[in-house]
Write an enzyme that holds these catalytic residues in place. Structure first.
Site, PDB file in Angstrom:
ATOM      1  N   TYR A 120     -59.825  86.806  53.521  1.00  0.00           N
ATOM      2  CA  TYR A 120     -59.086  85.728  54.175  1.00  0.00           C
ATOM      3  C   TYR A 120     -58.284  84.988  53.106  1.00  0.00           C
ATOM      4  CZ  TYR A 120     -58.520  81.452  57.081  1.00  0.00           C
ATOM      5  OH  TYR A 120     -58.030  80.372  57.780  1.00  0.00           O
ATOM      6  N   LYS A 150     -56.670  88.773  56.392  1.00  0.00           N
ATOM      7  CA  LYS A 150     -56.088  87.693  57.187  1.00  0.00           C
ATOM      8  C   LYS A 150     -55.170  86.950  56.232  1.00  0.00           C
ATOM      9  CE  LYS A 150     -57.142  83.656  60.070  1.00  0.00           C
ATOM     10  NZ  LYS A 150     -56.278  82.648  59.482  1.00  0.00           N
ATOM     11  N   GLY A 176     -51.269  84.943  59.590  1.00  0.00           N
ATOM     12  CA  GLY A 176     -51.882  83.671  59.961  1.00  0.00           C
ATOM     13  C   GLY A 176     -50.977  82.460  59.988  1.00  0.00           C
ATOM     14  N   ASP A 178     -48.403  81.039  62.295  1.00  0.00           N
ATOM     15  CA  ASP A 178     -47.975  81.353  63.661  1.00  0.00           C
ATOM     16  C   ASP A 178     -46.464  81.268  63.855  1.00  0.00           C
ATOM     17  OD1 ASP A 178     -50.702  81.145  63.622  1.00  0.00           O
ATOM     18  OD2 ASP A 178     -50.870  79.934  65.425  1.00  0.00           O
ATOM     19  N   GLU A 179     -45.843  80.274  63.203  1.00  0.00           N
ATOM     20  CA  GLU A 179     -44.407  80.069  63.408  1.00  0.00           C
ATOM     21  C   GLU A 179     -43.556  81.123  62.707  1.00  0.00           C
ATOM     22  OE1 GLU A 179     -45.765  76.951  60.280  1.00  0.00           O
ATOM     23  OE2 GLU A 179     -46.590  78.051  61.997  1.00  0.00           O
ATOM     24  N   VAL A 193     -53.925  86.183  63.467  1.00  0.00           N
ATOM     25  CA  VAL A 193     -55.014  85.239  63.728  1.00  0.00           C
ATOM     26  C   VAL A 193     -54.416  83.854  63.542  1.00  0.00           C
ATOM     27  CG1 VAL A 193     -57.320  84.443  63.072  1.00  0.00           C
ATOM     28  CG2 VAL A 193     -56.706  86.848  62.744  1.00  0.00           C
TER      29      VAL A 193
END
Length: 286
Positions: A120, A150, A176, A178-179, A193
């Protein structure tokens, strides 16, 4: 306190309303690092239990500042049947190079030798800026269960190099931020994610379908509208507490307050965020 009783409703909502079939438990939005080891175990157990026959994957984040604690959580995740485990870099005493980071990750992964392992990568929060491209070089020799990353960073050059170099390995690159998801998809990310998928999962799935089709103009429309909402709330001050508030008013499921040092979203934020989200006209007519 954690509220296990709403997780069944939460799972059903994600599946039926948002078309989301995979979850990442005890991560950033779930305040995993603010929870006790016992609380993290209880949450992981409940998500695996309630997700049985409903969710395709329950990946449990088991990263911690303490190696023994992270190992204990990895063993627990394996014992309860998690589909995968993920680990962030320790962020108080930090690894300063690839070898130190791999050594830590390997010690955790080896405690769950039959469970797919994900790194991550979230340098904005950990401060660990070791490039993933460098980390992945020969990683299967150290961590045979290594399955993917991730990738929660805006460095799309690093992500592109990872994908370009590791095509044959078939690693999962789960983006990871989102935009920027559409940008990441364009260079080969094969999953995502993120916190917005709790309440914009259906819209994001429509964007994914448009991208695969390919209908780039439609995919862009979805990405731009998600970005319009996020740009608006970021200016108001947007974090985990505010995400909980948005998810609560969209889903009707009480997500509760955050744990200190985070504090609740203001009433002013909730009113403005709700009005903004309600004002967006999506391509599917919703």
């Amino acid at each position: 306190q954690i509220n296990l009783s709403v997780i069944r409703q939460y799972v059903d909502y994600l599946v039926s309303e948002q078309n989301v079939k995979n979850v990442f438990v005890n991560g950033t939005t779930g305040e995993g690092l603010s929870l006790s080891t016992q609380e993290r175990k209880q949450l992981a157990e409940e998500w695996v239990c309630q997700g049985k026959d409903k969710l395709d994957h329950v990946i449990v984040h088991v990263g911690a500042l303490s190696l023994p604690e992270s190992q204990e959580l990895a063993r627990h995740a394996a014992a309860i049947g998690a589909s995968g485990i993920a680990v962030i870099a320790p962020f108080f005493f930090k690894p300063t190079n690839k070898d130190e980071l791999i050594a830590f990750l390997q010690k955790v992964a080896s405690e769950a030798p039959a469970v797919p392992f994900y790194y991550y990568h979230i340098p904005p929060l950990t401060g660990v800026k070791i490039r993933v491209e460098e980390l992945l070089d020969g990683i299967k020799e150290w961590i045979p269960t290594f399955h993917g990353v991730k990738f929660s960073d805006m460095d799309l050059l690093d992500l592109a190099q990872c994908i370009n170099k590791n095509e044959r390995e078939q690693f999962a690159f789960l983006y990871g931020v989102d935009e920027q998801l559409l940008s990441a998809l364009a260079i080969g990310a094969n999953g995502a994610v993120g916190s917005t998928y709790n309440y914009l999962g259906r819209k994001t799935n429509l964007m994914l379908q448009a991208f695969v089709k390919p209908d780039l103009a439609l995919a862009q429309k979805y990405q731009f509208l998600t970005g319009e909402f996020l740009n608006f709330v970021i200016k108001l001050g947007f974090g985990v507490a505010q995400t909980k508030a948005v998810m609560t008013f969209v889903s009707g499921i009480p997500m509760g307050p955050p744990r200190l040092p985070l504090v609740d979203a203001s009433e002013d934020f909730i009113v403005k965020a709700k009005a903004k989200l309600d004002s967006i006209v999506w391509p599917d007519g919703d």
